[in-house]
Write a protein that holds these residues in place. Structure first.
Motif, PDB file in Angstrom:
ATOM      1  N   TYR A  28      33.285  52.766  27.361  1.00  0.00           N
ATOM      2  CA  TYR A  28      33.627  52.496  28.593  1.00  0.00           C
ATOM      3  C   TYR A  28      34.752  51.487  28.744  1.00  0.00           C
ATOM      4  CZ  TYR A  28      32.718  51.493  33.525  1.00  0.00           C
ATOM      5  OH  TYR A  28      32.833  51.335  34.930  1.00  0.00           O
ATOM      6  N   THR A  30      37.607  49.593  31.042  1.00  0.00           N
ATOM      7  CA  THR A  30      38.227  49.306  32.293  1.00  0.00           C
ATOM      8  C   THR A  30      39.560  48.612  32.241  1.00  0.00           C
ATOM      9  OG1 THR A  30      36.979  47.265  32.644  1.00  0.00           O
ATOM     10  CG2 THR A  30      35.987  49.288  33.431  1.00  0.00           C
ATOM     11  N   ALA A  31      39.815  48.087  31.114  1.00  0.00           N
ATOM     12  CA  ALA A  31      41.349  47.155  30.930  1.00  0.00           C
ATOM     13  C   ALA A  31      41.708  47.522  29.376  1.00  0.00           C
ATOM     14  CB  ALA A  31      41.244  45.896  31.269  1.00  0.00           C
ATOM     15  N   TRP A  32      42.830  47.992  29.127  1.00  0.00           N
ATOM     16  CA  TRP A  32      43.445  47.959  27.973  1.00  0.00           C
ATOM     17  C   TRP A  32      45.031  47.538  27.929  1.00  0.00           C
ATOM     18  CZ3 TRP A  32      42.171  51.875  31.260  1.00  0.00           C
ATOM     19  CH2 TRP A  32      43.243  52.718  31.712  1.00  0.00           C
ATOM     20  N   SER A  40      46.745  47.849  31.655  1.00  0.00           N
ATOM     21  CA  SER A  40      46.400  48.854  32.607  1.00  0.00           C
ATOM     22  C   SER A  40      44.850  48.403  33.051  1.00  0.00           C
ATOM     23  CB  SER A  40      46.450  50.230  32.103  1.00  0.00           C
ATOM     24  OG  SER A  40      47.722  50.624  31.991  1.00  0.00           O
ATOM     25  N   PHE A  41      44.545  48.350  34.224  1.00  0.00           N
ATOM     26  CA  PHE A  41      43.308  48.046  34.947  1.00  0.00           C
ATOM     27  C   PHE A  41      42.756  49.368  35.518  1.00  0.00           C
ATOM     28  CE2 PHE A  41      45.374  44.039  34.318  1.00  0.00           C
ATOM     29  CZ  PHE A  41      44.426  43.227  33.619  1.00  0.00           C
ATOM     30  N   ARG A  42      41.373  49.618  35.571  1.00  0.00           N
ATOM     31  CA  ARG A  42      40.908  50.727  36.169  1.00  0.00           C
ATOM     32  C   ARG A  42      39.691  50.096  36.971  1.00  0.00           C
ATOM     33  NH1 ARG A  42      45.218  52.163  35.287  1.00  0.00           N
ATOM     34  NH2 ARG A  42      45.758  53.982  34.874  1.00  0.00           N
ATOM     35  N   ASP A  43      39.311  50.657  38.067  1.00  0.00           N
ATOM     36  CA  ASP A  43      37.884  50.245  38.710  1.00  0.00           C
ATOM     37  C   ASP A  43      36.828  50.469  37.912  1.00  0.00           C
ATOM     38  OD1 ASP A  43      39.370  49.716  41.097  1.00  0.00           O
ATOM     39  OD2 ASP A  43      38.908  51.487  42.008  1.00  0.00           O
ATOM     40  N   ASP A  44      35.885  49.408  37.975  1.00  0.00           N
ATOM     41  CA  ASP A  44      34.786  49.399  37.181  1.00  0.00           C
ATOM     42  C   ASP A  44      33.615  50.318  37.949  1.00  0.00           C
ATOM     43  OD1 ASP A  44      32.392  48.921  35.477  1.00  0.00           O
ATOM     44  OD2 ASP A  44      32.385  46.902  35.994  1.00  0.00           O
TER      45      ASP A  44
END
Length: 59
Positions: A28, A30-32, A40-44
């Motif tokens: 899982y 949320t950032a990479w 890149s960031f995605r909502d947790d």
């Protein structure tokens, strides 16, 4: 049509016992960062980040 196609097309759940279980591992993230350094960031959506850092020592 074979049995697999029929089961898939029925849209019904079909539980099947397998002779040799296969472990499933998930990650899982949320950032990479990519190879160029862009992050890149995605909502947790599962709010796992709020639990803080998790290490193998915690297991």
């Amino acid at each position: 049509m074979n049995n697999v196609d029929g089961a898939f097309n029925s849209n019904e759940r079909l539980d099947v016992d397998i002779k040799k279980p296969v472990p499933i591992h998930t990650t899982y993230i949320t950032a990479w960062a990519n190879r160029y350094g862009s992050v890149s960031f995605r909502d947790d959506v599962y709010e796992f980040d709020a639990q803080g850092r998790v290490t193998f020592d915690d297991i």
